[in-house]
Motif scaffolding. Sequence first.
Motif, PDB file in Angstrom:
ATOM      1  N   THR A  56     -37.891 -92.195 -14.718  1.00  0.00           N
ATOM      2  CA  THR A  56     -38.432 -91.147 -15.236  1.00  0.00           C
ATOM      3  C   THR A  56     -38.094 -89.807 -14.626  1.00  0.00           C
ATOM      4  O   THR A  56     -38.316 -89.850 -13.313  1.00  0.00           O
ATOM      5  N   SER A  60     -32.684 -95.895 -18.694  1.00  0.00           N
ATOM      6  CA  SER A  60     -32.651 -96.997 -18.164  1.00  0.00           C
ATOM      7  C   SER A  60     -31.182 -97.812 -17.950  1.00  0.00           C
ATOM      8  O   SER A  60     -30.321 -97.002 -18.524  1.00  0.00           O
ATOM      9  N   GLU A  63     -35.736 -98.899 -15.139  1.00  0.00           N
ATOM     10  CA  GLU A  63     -35.791 -97.535 -15.833  1.00  0.00           C
ATOM     11  C   GLU A  63     -36.684 -96.705 -14.691  1.00  0.00           C
ATOM     12  O   GLU A  63     -37.276 -97.063 -13.920  1.00  0.00           O
ATOM     13  N   THR A 107     -35.712 -85.755 -14.364  1.00  0.00           N
ATOM     14  CA  THR A 107     -34.829 -84.582 -15.190  1.00  0.00           C
ATOM     15  C   THR A 107     -33.523 -84.653 -14.690  1.00  0.00           C
ATOM     16  O   THR A 107     -33.506 -84.883 -13.445  1.00  0.00           O
ATOM     17  N   ILE A 167     -35.935 -87.631  -9.760  1.00  0.00           N
ATOM     18  CA  ILE A 167     -37.293 -88.850  -9.983  1.00  0.00           C
ATOM     19  C   ILE A 167     -38.453 -87.971 -10.219  1.00  0.00           C
ATOM     20  O   ILE A 167     -38.728 -86.981  -9.129  1.00  0.00           O
ATOM     21  N   SER A 168     -39.314 -87.991 -11.227  1.00  0.00           N
ATOM     22  CA  SER A 168     -40.517 -87.016 -11.178  1.00  0.00           C
ATOM     23  C   SER A 168     -41.855 -87.702 -11.337  1.00  0.00           C
ATOM     24  O   SER A 168     -42.831 -86.972 -11.046  1.00  0.00           O
ATOM     25  N   GLU A 169     -41.744 -89.169 -10.969  1.00  0.00           N
ATOM     26  CA  GLU A 169     -43.041 -89.954 -11.031  1.00  0.00           C
ATOM     27  C   GLU A 169     -43.037 -90.880  -9.782  1.00  0.00           C
ATOM     28  O   GLU A 169     -41.804 -91.361  -9.378  1.00  0.00           O
ATOM     29  N   VAL A 222     -38.013 -83.679 -19.381  1.00  0.00           N
ATOM     30  CA  VAL A 222     -38.205 -84.859 -18.788  1.00  0.00           C
ATOM     31  C   VAL A 222     -37.780 -86.104 -19.444  1.00  0.00           C
ATOM     32  O   VAL A 222     -38.003 -86.092 -20.712  1.00  0.00           O
ATOM     33  N   GLN A 223     -37.156 -87.077 -19.051  1.00  0.00           N
ATOM     34  CA  GLN A 223     -36.533 -88.017 -19.647  1.00  0.00           C
ATOM     35  C   GLN A 223     -36.892 -89.356 -18.970  1.00  0.00           C
ATOM     36  O   GLN A 223     -37.065 -89.441 -17.606  1.00  0.00           O
ATOM     37  N   THR A 224     -36.874 -90.553 -19.888  1.00  0.00           N
ATOM     38  CA  THR A 224     -36.961 -91.837 -19.102  1.00  0.00           C
ATOM     39  C   THR A 224     -35.612 -92.488 -19.598  1.00  0.00           C
ATOM     40  O   THR A 224     -35.235 -92.527 -20.784  1.00  0.00           O
TER      41      THR A 224
END
Length: 250
Positions: free
Chosen positions: A71, A146, A69, A73, A99-101, A142-144
């Motif tokens: 996280t 998988s 998975e 946008t 990827i944002s994280e 922002v979406q998570t």
Amino acid sequence: MIGVFVLLVIAAVVCVQLGAWQLDRSLERGEAGARAAQEKMLAAPKRPLDEVLAPQSQFKADHLGAKVEATGTFGDQVLIPNRLVDGQSATLIVADFVISEGPAAGAHLPVLRGWVPADRAGVRDGSAFGLEDPALTPPEGVQTISGFLANSEQESTPSRIPGTLTHLSSAQLVGLWGNPIYTGYLVADATRGSLTVAPPPDLVKDSGRNWQNLGYAAEWFIFGGFALALWAKMVRDEARHQQRDREASA
């Protein structure tokens, strides 16, 4: 002597048959192992993407099918037309997921969001269509997400039609989205709108043979070849012996 010849021929035939049986067993055991791996893949818990694969790192065999998975946008999308999914002519919808994280923040992850029938999106009259359909656009913000990791497809001749690709290839996508980019892609396990979720990587389809049984098969073929070689040597020796007897009696 004739009895020995017959026994050697029978031994060679039996060895070849046993070798062929071991070849069949190697395929059966290879497929059985792949089916077990497929079930394990589907039942595995999700892991953070950065624990499994880093951007621009080599995609290895044990990465295939890993459930992860991430996280970030969604960004631009491209179409991959002329595919066959579940027996239907289809177009794949692939999105840039930034990827944002974590340590890979800013990296581009190609995401196979799903597929639609070829009449919903693809190429018509030399132009791409369907990307403007609101039902196919990715969610904003922002979406998570998988899904399962899959290896980037081999690069081929780039598509000359804007908004489309010939293969799901990171080597082609880097020219559109830039670096850093992942060498594999994510097959999303959920989607939205009118998209249909794409099948996860098929480990059974790409399974090989069981190496242990292949080794046994090789041994039996070697034994069979040895029996035939011994039979041929005995035939030659017997022929020479008879020739010498004829010369001696002449």
